[in-house]
Design a protein around this motif. Sequence first.
Motif, PDB file in Angstrom:
ATOM      1  N   THR A 183       1.578  -2.960   4.197  1.00  0.00           N
ATOM      2  CA  THR A 183       0.198  -3.223   3.805  1.00  0.00           C
ATOM      3  C   THR A 183      -0.690  -2.784   4.959  1.00  0.00           C
ATOM      4  OG1 THR A 183       0.310  -5.513   4.614  1.00  0.00           O
ATOM      5  CG2 THR A 183       0.758  -5.156   2.269  1.00  0.00           C
ATOM      6  N   VAL A 184      -1.884  -2.321   4.602  1.00  0.00           N
ATOM      7  CA  VAL A 184      -2.799  -1.813   5.619  1.00  0.00           C
ATOM      8  C   VAL A 184      -4.041  -2.687   5.702  1.00  0.00           C
ATOM      9  CG1 VAL A 184      -1.964   0.554   5.365  1.00  0.00           C
ATOM     10  CG2 VAL A 184      -3.928  -0.207   4.020  1.00  0.00           C
ATOM     11  N   LYS A 185      -4.738  -2.552   6.808  1.00  0.00           N
ATOM     12  CA  LYS A 185      -5.970  -3.320   7.024  1.00  0.00           C
ATOM     13  C   LYS A 185      -7.123  -2.698   6.251  1.00  0.00           C
ATOM     14  CE  LYS A 185      -4.538  -4.521  11.680  1.00  0.00           C
ATOM     15  NZ  LYS A 185      -4.713  -4.213  13.104  1.00  0.00           N
ATOM     16  N   ASN A 186      -7.991  -3.549   5.755  1.00  0.00           N
ATOM     17  CA  ASN A 186      -9.278  -3.170   5.165  1.00  0.00           C
ATOM     18  C   ASN A 186      -9.251  -2.297   3.918  1.00  0.00           C
ATOM     19  OD1 ASN A 186     -10.609  -4.565   7.249  1.00  0.00           O
ATOM     20  ND2 ASN A 186     -10.357  -2.801   8.591  1.00  0.00           N
ATOM     21  N   PRO A 187      -8.258  -2.382   3.037  1.00  0.00           N
ATOM     22  CA  PRO A 187      -8.380  -1.584   1.814  1.00  0.00           C
ATOM     23  C   PRO A 187      -9.096  -2.337   0.698  1.00  0.00           C
ATOM     24  CG  PRO A 187      -6.254  -2.609   1.837  1.00  0.00           C
ATOM     25  CD  PRO A 187      -6.967  -3.024   3.116  1.00  0.00           C
TER      26      PRO A 187
ATOM     27  N   ASN B  88      -7.054   8.784   0.089  1.00  0.00           N
ATOM     28  CA  ASN B  88      -7.315   9.448   1.367  1.00  0.00           C
ATOM     29  C   ASN B  88      -7.076   8.523   2.553  1.00  0.00           C
ATOM     30  OD1 ASN B  88      -8.014  11.799   0.004  1.00  0.00           O
ATOM     31  ND2 ASN B  88     -10.220  11.332   0.025  1.00  0.00           N
ATOM     32  N   TYR B  89      -7.476   7.259   2.390  1.00  0.00           N
ATOM     33  CA  TYR B  89      -7.275   6.275   3.464  1.00  0.00           C
ATOM     34  C   TYR B  89      -5.774   6.062   3.723  1.00  0.00           C
ATOM     35  CZ  TYR B  89      -7.508   1.812   5.985  1.00  0.00           C
ATOM     36  OH  TYR B  89      -7.346   0.812   6.901  1.00  0.00           O
ATOM     37  N   ILE B  90      -4.993   5.894   2.659  1.00  0.00           N
ATOM     38  CA  ILE B  90      -3.551   5.697   2.805  1.00  0.00           C
ATOM     39  C   ILE B  90      -2.903   6.947   3.383  1.00  0.00           C
ATOM     40  CG2 ILE B  90      -1.386   5.251   1.564  1.00  0.00           C
ATOM     41  CD1 ILE B  90      -3.282   2.787   1.912  1.00  0.00           C
ATOM     42  N   ASP B  91      -3.285   8.113   2.900  1.00  0.00           N
ATOM     43  CA  ASP B  91      -2.716   9.369   3.415  1.00  0.00           C
ATOM     44  C   ASP B  91      -3.009   9.560   4.906  1.00  0.00           C
ATOM     45  OD1 ASP B  91      -1.659  10.019   0.966  1.00  0.00           O
ATOM     46  OD2 ASP B  91      -3.285  11.405   0.406  1.00  0.00           O
ATOM     47  N   SER B  92      -4.157   9.092   5.349  1.00  0.00           N
ATOM     48  CA  SER B  92      -4.491   9.224   6.777  1.00  0.00           C
ATOM     49  C   SER B  92      -3.611   8.351   7.663  1.00  0.00           C
ATOM     50  CB  SER B  92      -5.966   8.898   7.003  1.00  0.00           C
ATOM     51  OG  SER B  92      -6.199   7.493   6.904  1.00  0.00           O
ATOM     52  N   ILE B  93      -3.086   7.287   7.093  1.00  0.00           N
ATOM     53  CA  ILE B  93      -2.204   6.378   7.849  1.00  0.00           C
ATOM     54  C   ILE B  93      -0.767   6.884   7.856  1.00  0.00           C
ATOM     55  CG2 ILE B  93      -1.245   4.042   7.930  1.00  0.00           C
ATOM     56  CD1 ILE B  93      -3.935   3.145   6.619  1.00  0.00           C
ATOM     57  N   LYS B  94      -0.333   7.424   6.714  1.00  0.00           N
ATOM     58  CA  LYS B  94       1.040   7.923   6.612  1.00  0.00           C
ATOM     59  C   LYS B  94       1.231   9.096   7.540  1.00  0.00           C
ATOM     60  CE  LYS B  94       1.541   7.309   1.724  1.00  0.00           C
ATOM     61  NZ  LYS B  94       2.168   7.805   0.543  1.00  0.00           N
TER      62      LYS B  94
ATOM     63  N   ASP C 225       0.830  -1.192   0.000  1.00  0.00           N
ATOM     64  CA  ASP C 225       0.000   0.000   0.000  1.00  0.00           C
ATOM     65  C   ASP C 225       0.875   1.256   0.000  1.00  0.00           C
ATOM     66  OD1 ASP C 225      -2.779  -0.991   0.053  1.00  0.00           O
ATOM     67  OD2 ASP C 225      -2.104  -1.969   1.880  1.00  0.00           O
ATOM     68  N   PHE C 226       1.990   1.196   0.693  1.00  0.00           N
ATOM     69  CA  PHE C 226       2.977   2.267   0.602  1.00  0.00           C
ATOM     70  C   PHE C 226       4.327   1.754   1.078  1.00  0.00           C
ATOM     71  CE2 PHE C 226       0.977   2.999   4.743  1.00  0.00           C
ATOM     72  CZ  PHE C 226       2.044   3.252   5.592  1.00  0.00           C
ATOM     73  N   THR C 227       5.361   2.528   0.779  1.00  0.00           N
ATOM     74  CA  THR C 227       6.714   2.157   1.172  1.00  0.00           C
ATOM     75  C   THR C 227       7.345   3.273   1.986  1.00  0.00           C
ATOM     76  OG1 THR C 227       8.864   1.380   0.372  1.00  0.00           O
ATOM     77  CG2 THR C 227       7.765   3.004  -0.966  1.00  0.00           C
TER      78      THR C 227
ATOM     79  N   PRO D 197       5.988  -5.533 -10.142  1.00  0.00           N
ATOM     80  CA  PRO D 197       4.888  -4.571  -9.991  1.00  0.00           C
ATOM     81  C   PRO D 197       5.389  -3.188  -9.573  1.00  0.00           C
ATOM     82  CG  PRO D 197       4.891  -6.113  -8.168  1.00  0.00           C
ATOM     83  CD  PRO D 197       5.915  -6.598  -9.147  1.00  0.00           C
ATOM     84  N   LEU D 198       6.655  -3.078  -9.168  1.00  0.00           N
ATOM     85  CA  LEU D 198       7.222  -1.766  -8.852  1.00  0.00           C
ATOM     86  C   LEU D 198       7.440  -0.941 -10.114  1.00  0.00           C
ATOM     87  CD1 LEU D 198       9.931  -2.738  -6.199  1.00  0.00           C
ATOM     88  CD2 LEU D 198       7.596  -1.936  -5.804  1.00  0.00           C
ATOM     89  N   TYR D 199       7.445  -1.617 -11.266  1.00  0.00           N
ATOM     90  CA  TYR D 199       7.697  -0.957 -12.546  1.00  0.00           C
ATOM     91  C   TYR D 199       6.613  -1.338 -13.538  1.00  0.00           C
ATOM     92  CZ  TYR D 199      12.287  -0.134 -10.536  1.00  0.00           C
ATOM     93  OH  TYR D 199      13.297   0.264  -9.712  1.00  0.00           O
ATOM     94  N   ILE D 200       5.545  -0.549 -13.576  1.00  0.00           N
ATOM     95  CA  ILE D 200       4.466  -0.852 -14.507  1.00  0.00           C
ATOM     96  C   ILE D 200       4.543   0.003 -15.764  1.00  0.00           C
ATOM     97  CG2 ILE D 200       2.904  -1.795 -12.778  1.00  0.00           C
ATOM     98  CD1 ILE D 200       1.463   0.915 -12.749  1.00  0.00           C
TER      99      ILE D 200
END
Length: 185
Positions: free
Chosen positions: A163-167, A179-185, A16-18, A124-127
Amino acid sequence: MKYTANNYFKESNFMDFTLNCTLGFTDSSIDILKNNIEEIENIYPAYSKDIVVKLNNSENVIKFYSINNNINKLELVDGNFPTAPNEILVDSKLNIGIGETLTIENTDFLTTNSIKVVGKVNSPLYISIERGNSTIGNGKVSGFMYVNEDIINSKVYTDLYVTVKNPDNLLTYSNDYSNYIDSIK
């Protein structure tokens, strides 16, 4: 198109993010994150480094990664996955043959300077066609290579794939997901 990308990311268990840190992360860093951010499902530590490699008589910046079969799963295009520490996987777009032995000079990142190509992969890091920029060499990454952690010479991790829960009910390219990922970061 969004659904196709979303399915691809799910199949490859894409992060979900690195988090990246040139000074590195330790196991205690990972524990602090896991214990203080409840939305985190898992953290996969990894290693990466840009290294100038001579390929086909020219110097190329190659992004080296540690192989991790749990996250950002690689798609084998040709050959096999490594079975020995000095065997590597290379970007399917690089003009390197399976069975070639590469000599990596002037690096403290690897414990060996001789590595054998056993497979070609897509990541998948390079699409896209672009492989990114670098602060070394000509400033442009030519491709990537994946090596076994056994030959990486580092006491700290450079990357944390999170990886995050519930995406699952959110589309990867949707505003709600961002928005969900940004709220976690």
